[in-house]
Write an enzyme that holds these catalytic residues in place. Structure first.
Site, PDB file in Angstrom:
ATOM      1  N   ASP A 165      44.970  35.671  40.468  1.00  0.00           N
ATOM      2  CA  ASP A 165      44.965  36.636  41.566  1.00  0.00           C
ATOM      3  C   ASP A 165      46.444  37.578  40.868  1.00  0.00           C
ATOM      4  O   ASP A 165      46.233  38.701  40.985  1.00  0.00           O
ATOM      5  CB  ASP A 165      45.542  36.299  42.620  1.00  0.00           C
ATOM      6  CG  ASP A 165      44.367  35.323  43.390  1.00  0.00           C
ATOM      7  OD1 ASP A 165      43.644  35.775  44.204  1.00  0.00           O
ATOM      8  OD2 ASP A 165      44.290  34.400  42.883  1.00  0.00           O
ATOM      9  N   ASP A 203      42.243  38.511  52.322  1.00  0.00           N
ATOM     10  CA  ASP A 203      40.881  38.632  53.161  1.00  0.00           C
ATOM     11  C   ASP A 203      40.863  40.040  53.140  1.00  0.00           C
ATOM     12  O   ASP A 203      39.941  40.588  54.092  1.00  0.00           O
ATOM     13  CB  ASP A 203      40.815  37.932  54.375  1.00  0.00           C
ATOM     14  CG  ASP A 203      42.065  38.353  55.425  1.00  0.00           C
ATOM     15  OD1 ASP A 203      43.093  38.922  54.981  1.00  0.00           O
ATOM     16  OD2 ASP A 203      41.767  38.078  56.497  1.00  0.00           O
ATOM     17  N   HIS A 253      51.138  29.765  48.024  1.00  0.00           N
ATOM     18  CA  HIS A 253      51.275  29.751  49.309  1.00  0.00           C
ATOM     19  C   HIS A 253      52.858  29.611  49.744  1.00  0.00           C
ATOM     20  O   HIS A 253      53.475  28.954  49.216  1.00  0.00           O
ATOM     21  CB  HIS A 253      50.279  29.099  50.089  1.00  0.00           C
ATOM     22  CG  HIS A 253      48.751  29.156  49.627  1.00  0.00           C
ATOM     23  ND1 HIS A 253      47.845  30.230  50.105  1.00  0.00           N
ATOM     24  CD2 HIS A 253      47.960  28.439  48.964  1.00  0.00           C
ATOM     25  CE1 HIS A 253      46.807  30.188  49.525  1.00  0.00           C
ATOM     26  NE2 HIS A 253      47.003  29.103  48.593  1.00  0.00           N
ATOM     27  N   ASN A 312      39.011  25.977  24.996  1.00  0.00           N
ATOM     28  CA  ASN A 312      38.163  24.903  25.065  1.00  0.00           C
ATOM     29  C   ASN A 312      37.690  24.860  26.438  1.00  0.00           C
ATOM     30  O   ASN A 312      37.973  25.628  27.378  1.00  0.00           O
ATOM     31  CB  ASN A 312      38.551  23.401  24.794  1.00  0.00           C
ATOM     32  CG  ASN A 312      37.555  22.817  23.935  1.00  0.00           C
ATOM     33  OD1 ASN A 312      36.203  22.450  24.432  1.00  0.00           O
ATOM     34  ND2 ASN A 312      37.875  21.820  22.896  1.00  0.00           N
ATOM     35  N   ARG A 324      59.536  19.559  29.634  1.00  0.00           N
ATOM     36  CA  ARG A 324      60.712  20.027  28.978  1.00  0.00           C
ATOM     37  C   ARG A 324      60.609  20.196  27.441  1.00  0.00           C
ATOM     38  O   ARG A 324      59.813  19.440  26.755  1.00  0.00           O
ATOM     39  CB  ARG A 324      61.888  19.031  29.381  1.00  0.00           C
ATOM     40  CG  ARG A 324      61.914  18.751  30.728  1.00  0.00           C
ATOM     41  CD  ARG A 324      62.830  17.516  30.987  1.00  0.00           C
ATOM     42  NE  ARG A 324      63.045  17.004  32.347  1.00  0.00           N
ATOM     43  CZ  ARG A 324      63.462  17.879  33.419  1.00  0.00           C
ATOM     44  NH1 ARG A 324      64.133  19.022  33.203  1.00  0.00           N
ATOM     45  NH2 ARG A 324      63.551  17.472  34.747  1.00  0.00           N
ATOM     46  N   ALA A 343      49.940  17.494  25.783  1.00  0.00           N
ATOM     47  CA  ALA A 343      48.824  17.238  26.743  1.00  0.00           C
ATOM     48  C   ALA A 343      49.341  16.664  28.162  1.00  0.00           C
ATOM     49  O   ALA A 343      50.451  15.880  28.055  1.00  0.00           O
ATOM     50  CB  ALA A 343      47.874  16.288  26.106  1.00  0.00           C
ATOM     51  N   ARG A 358      61.926  19.372  21.244  1.00  0.00           N
ATOM     52  CA  ARG A 358      62.629  19.417  19.770  1.00  0.00           C
ATOM     53  C   ARG A 358      62.131  20.922  19.273  1.00  0.00           C
ATOM     54  O   ARG A 358      61.194  21.444  19.910  1.00  0.00           O
ATOM     55  CB  ARG A 358      62.251  18.705  18.748  1.00  0.00           C
ATOM     56  CG  ARG A 358      60.794  18.484  18.351  1.00  0.00           C
ATOM     57  CD  ARG A 358      60.579  17.542  17.349  1.00  0.00           C
ATOM     58  NE  ARG A 358      59.085  17.425  17.098  1.00  0.00           N
ATOM     59  CZ  ARG A 358      58.561  18.012  16.023  1.00  0.00           C
ATOM     60  NH1 ARG A 358      59.182  18.831  15.453  1.00  0.00           N
ATOM     61  NH2 ARG A 358      57.281  17.974  15.873  1.00  0.00           N
TER      62      ARG A 358
END
Length: 211
Positions: free
Chosen positions: A95, A20, A117, A87, A183, A163, A186
């Protein structure tokens, strides 16, 4: 308005800071105006969109293409390499610094987060107290739809992130990785010379040259 160096140093320090700060809020407000204008461009206004992108982002490489809408805390803390494609609904909690390497592809609804935070409850009662850690994405990376990348993560060159993954730790170069948490599944290897997905074979004219 140029972001004051004091503000940039605060956001990139890795330490807890208050968001702020008066100079910080003024600089961020100007960035939000640019972002609004970028997202409001019409499909035929490509020159205008490119001009706004070059003003909005820390850098915007040759041939880069980010589909609106883009959501960002700042924009100027994100550095977009040459021929990057993202996309729609890319969200940048930037930040802290975000670097996206050349030829990287980003699927829809991806979130890149540099900011968190404090865990300590008394510090978190003040919602403007936060910290930011950089995110670095290498060259020629493919990030699938709905992936979330958390603060401080580095992803190596050529890596594929599946995904819906939650990337909470660094990923090396030249691997396929997915999951929550993400993770390494391969390495990218010989199988990928001949198959583009599962058992679907690559056919001319996309065959790789002989080794």
């Amino acid at each position: 308005m140029t972001v004051p160096q004091r503000v940039t140093d605060m956001m990139r320090s890795g330490d807890i800071y208050r968001c702020d700060d008066r100079e910080m809020l003024a600089a961020q407000r100007e960035q939000m105006e640019l972002l609004y204008d970028f997202n409001a461009t019409r499909p035929g206004e490509q020159s205008k969109r490119l001009d706004l992108a070059r003003r909005l982002f820390g850098s915007y490489g040759e041939g880069a293409w980010l589909e609106p809408p883009v959501h960002a805390n700042w924009g100027c803390n994100t550095y977009v390499g040459d021929y990057v494609y993202a996309n729609f609904n890319l969200t940048l909690v930037d930040d802290g610094k975000v670097e996206i390497g050349a030829h990287t592809m980003i699927g829809p609804n991806v979130t890149i987060v540099t900011t968190g935070h404090p865990i300590r409850p008394d510090l978190r009662r003040d919602p403007v107290t936060q910290y930011s850690l950089p995110v670095t994405i290498g060259e020629n990376v493919w990030i699938g739809a709905n992936v979330t990348i958390l603060p401080g993560v580095t992803i190596g060159d050529n890596t594929v992130v599946g995904a819906n993954s939650l990337v909470s730790h660094d990923l090396p170069a030249d691997v396929v990785a997915y999951g929550t948490p993400c993770r390494v599944a391969r390495p990218i290897g010989e199988h990928d010379r001949d198959y583009y997905w599962r058992d679907r074979r690559i056919r001319p004219p996309f065959d790789w040259p002989a080794a």
